[in-house]
Design a protein around this motif. Structure first.
Motif, PDB file in Angstrom:
ATOM      1  N   ASN A 123      -7.484   5.822  -0.710  1.00  0.00           N
ATOM      2  CA  ASN A 123      -6.271   6.039   0.089  1.00  0.00           C
ATOM      3  C   ASN A 123      -6.602   6.410   1.527  1.00  0.00           C
ATOM      4  O   ASN A 123      -5.970   7.311   2.122  1.00  0.00           O
ATOM      5  N   ARG A 179       0.808  -1.240   0.000  1.00  0.00           N
ATOM      6  CA  ARG A 179       0.000   0.000   0.000  1.00  0.00           C
ATOM      7  C   ARG A 179       0.827   1.270   0.000  1.00  0.00           C
ATOM      8  O   ARG A 179       0.292   2.370  -0.102  1.00  0.00           O
ATOM      9  N   VAL A 234      -1.711   1.011   6.323  1.00  0.00           N
ATOM     10  CA  VAL A 234      -1.080   2.106   5.557  1.00  0.00           C
ATOM     11  C   VAL A 234      -0.178   2.930   6.475  1.00  0.00           C
ATOM     12  O   VAL A 234       0.968   3.236   6.135  1.00  0.00           O
ATOM     13  N   SER A 287      -5.624  11.604  -0.334  1.00  0.00           N
ATOM     14  CA  SER A 287      -6.018  10.665   0.726  1.00  0.00           C
ATOM     15  C   SER A 287      -7.325  11.139   1.333  1.00  0.00           C
ATOM     16  O   SER A 287      -7.502  12.333   1.592  1.00  0.00           O
ATOM     17  N   SER A 306       0.137  10.415  -4.356  1.00  0.00           N
ATOM     18  CA  SER A 306      -0.864   9.341  -4.364  1.00  0.00           C
ATOM     19  C   SER A 306      -0.824   8.564  -5.670  1.00  0.00           C
ATOM     20  O   SER A 306      -0.577   9.125  -6.738  1.00  0.00           O
ATOM     21  N   LEU A 333       1.096   6.634  -2.066  1.00  0.00           N
ATOM     22  CA  LEU A 333       0.079   5.894  -1.316  1.00  0.00           C
ATOM     23  C   LEU A 333      -0.817   5.157  -2.308  1.00  0.00           C
ATOM     24  O   LEU A 333      -1.297   5.752  -3.288  1.00  0.00           O
ATOM     25  N   LYS A 334      -1.026   3.872  -2.018  1.00  0.00           N
ATOM     26  CA  LYS A 334      -1.823   3.068  -2.942  1.00  0.00           C
ATOM     27  C   LYS A 334      -2.781   2.177  -2.151  1.00  0.00           C
ATOM     28  O   LYS A 334      -2.524   0.996  -1.971  1.00  0.00           O
ATOM     29  N   ASN A 335      -3.817   2.801  -1.641  1.00  0.00           N
ATOM     30  CA  ASN A 335      -4.813   2.029  -0.891  1.00  0.00           C
ATOM     31  C   ASN A 335      -6.196   2.340  -1.467  1.00  0.00           C
ATOM     32  O   ASN A 335      -6.979   3.085  -0.885  1.00  0.00           O
ATOM     33  N   CYS A 358      -3.620   6.842  -6.332  1.00  0.00           N
ATOM     34  CA  CYS A 358      -5.060   6.697  -6.607  1.00  0.00           C
ATOM     35  C   CYS A 358      -5.540   7.927  -7.366  1.00  0.00           C
ATOM     36  O   CYS A 358      -5.530   9.027  -6.805  1.00  0.00           O
TER      37      CYS A 358
END
Ligand SMILES: CCCCC/C=C\C/C=C\CC/C=C/CC(=O)SCCNC(=O)CCNC(=O)[C@H](O)C(C)(C)COP(=O)(O)OP(=O)(O)OC[C@H]1O[C@@H](n2cnc3c(N)ncnc32)[C@H](O)[C@@H]1OP(=O)(O)O
Length: 302
Positions: A68, A46, A74, A105, A98, A62-64, A100
């Motif tokens: 995010n 993540r 994370v 986020s 990010s 960030l990769k959730n 995403c």
């Protein structure tokens, strides 16, 4: 169940920095960070880390998906990646961004603060504190390349950075909107905002839960620069070059001088802050507000 155990293991690693996160993408090289052949990637599922040793710069992505949100995993993976970079003398700066699309986020993961046990809340809040302390006092130059919407905890992450570049897209608002959820930004969130935009702007923004679109964000100083969306990364790299032109020891000591008093306020009362959070978040009225807010988010689609 496996996820819970995994989270605990990761969280324990916070207390055992010598227990390193395995390189999820070991030694991959490529042009991903725009740095040509020398770019190497590591990190965790993540929290992707692309490093450019020649430049001494890394990019934390960030990769959730989908938004995010800052889950316990994370937060933990972020801290471990940051520490890994700090312990490697090759690196002097990191860009936080990010992976995403359209979302920097969504902030703290609301599901971590709703309907869980007291032990879980305590574990989660300690991880939030840890990331804030590590980022706020990092020896590295930390630049936020904000390529999406950035409410609450997302905004906090960028406020801990030394400089913020925001993509010029009217959808990409940024701010500490906690009051809109019926919750309250803790004192150290508030301090971080006050230190960035000043007392009066922070007071108004916090009470009203303001989310600033790019032009407003620049005007109040919650971000330092607004650039066309396709230039966020290159702008962050240019800013990085300027900050890296300053001798590390002088910049680091100055950063410490500016930030340590704020960080120390939390360090001196971390456990009390956790207890305070537990009492607050466990209240029926607060749990109800969070549930209502989460339901609204979920129903948006339907
Ligand atoms: C004096 C007393 C003082 C006491 C103080 C003591 C302690 C303090 C106590 C508490 C403080 C706690 C601090 C919290 C800070 C935070 O960060 S709270 C989080 C705030 N975040 C938000 O408000 C953002 C919410 N999300 C959105 O607005 C949108 O999702 C978005 C980011 C704009 C993206 O929109 P988009 O349309 O693309 O996506 P969806 O809305 O459809 O969402 C997709 C999916 O994701 C779920 N989700 C969204 N945000 C979160 C989140 N933050 N956490 C968890 N899950 C999230 C959403 O529910 C959808 O889920 P699905 O329907 O199941 O797919």
């Amino acid at each position: 169940m496996a996820l819970m155990v995994g989270a605990r293991v990761l969280a324990r690693n916070l207390l055992r920095p010598w227990s390193r996160l395995p390189d999820a993408v070991p030694g991959r090289t490529g042009p991903a960070a725009g740095g040509g052949d020398g770019v190497r990637c590591f990190g965790s599922p993540r929290v992707l880390v692309e490093t450019d040793p020649a430049k001494g710069v890394a990019v934390i992505k960030l990769k959730n998906p989908p938004v995010n949100s800052l889950s316990l995993e994370v937060l933990t993976e972020f801290v471990i990646s940051l520490e890994k970079l700090e312990n490697d003398k090759t690196f002097r700066g990191v860009i936080v961004t990010s992976d995403c699309p359209g979302i920097f986020s969504a902030g703290l993961d609301l599901t971590e603060m709703c309907g869980k046990s007291q032990a879980h809340y305590a574990e989660y809040w300690r991880a939030v504190q840890e990331l804030w302390l590590r980022l706020y006092l990092s020896n590295l130059v930390v630049i936020a390349a904000i390529n999406g919407v950035s409410p609450a905890g997302g905004c906090l992450i960028s406020l801990t950075c030394d400089y913020r570049v925001l993509a010029d897209n009217p959808k990409y608002s940024i701010g500490l909107n906690e009051t809109l959820l019926g919750i309250v930004a803790p004192s150290w969130f508030k301090d971080t905002l006050v230190n960035t935009v000043g007392h009066r702007t922070a007071e108004r923004a916090l009470q009203l839960g303001l989310l600033f679109p790019p032009a407003e964000a620049l005007r109040v100083g919650i971000v330092d620069q607004v650039v066309p969306e396709d230039q966020v990364h290159s702008a962050a790299l240019s800013v990085m070059a300027r900050w890296l032109a300053i001798p590390d020891h002088a910049r680091q000591l100055t950063k410490n001088l500016m930030r340590k008093p704020t960080a120390d306020r939390l360090v001196k009362q971390r456990d009390a802050d956790i207890q305070y959070f537990l009492q607050f978040i466990s209240r029926d009225s607060i749990q109800k507000s969070l549930r209502v807010y989460l339901d609204k988010l979920r129903q948006k689609k339907g």
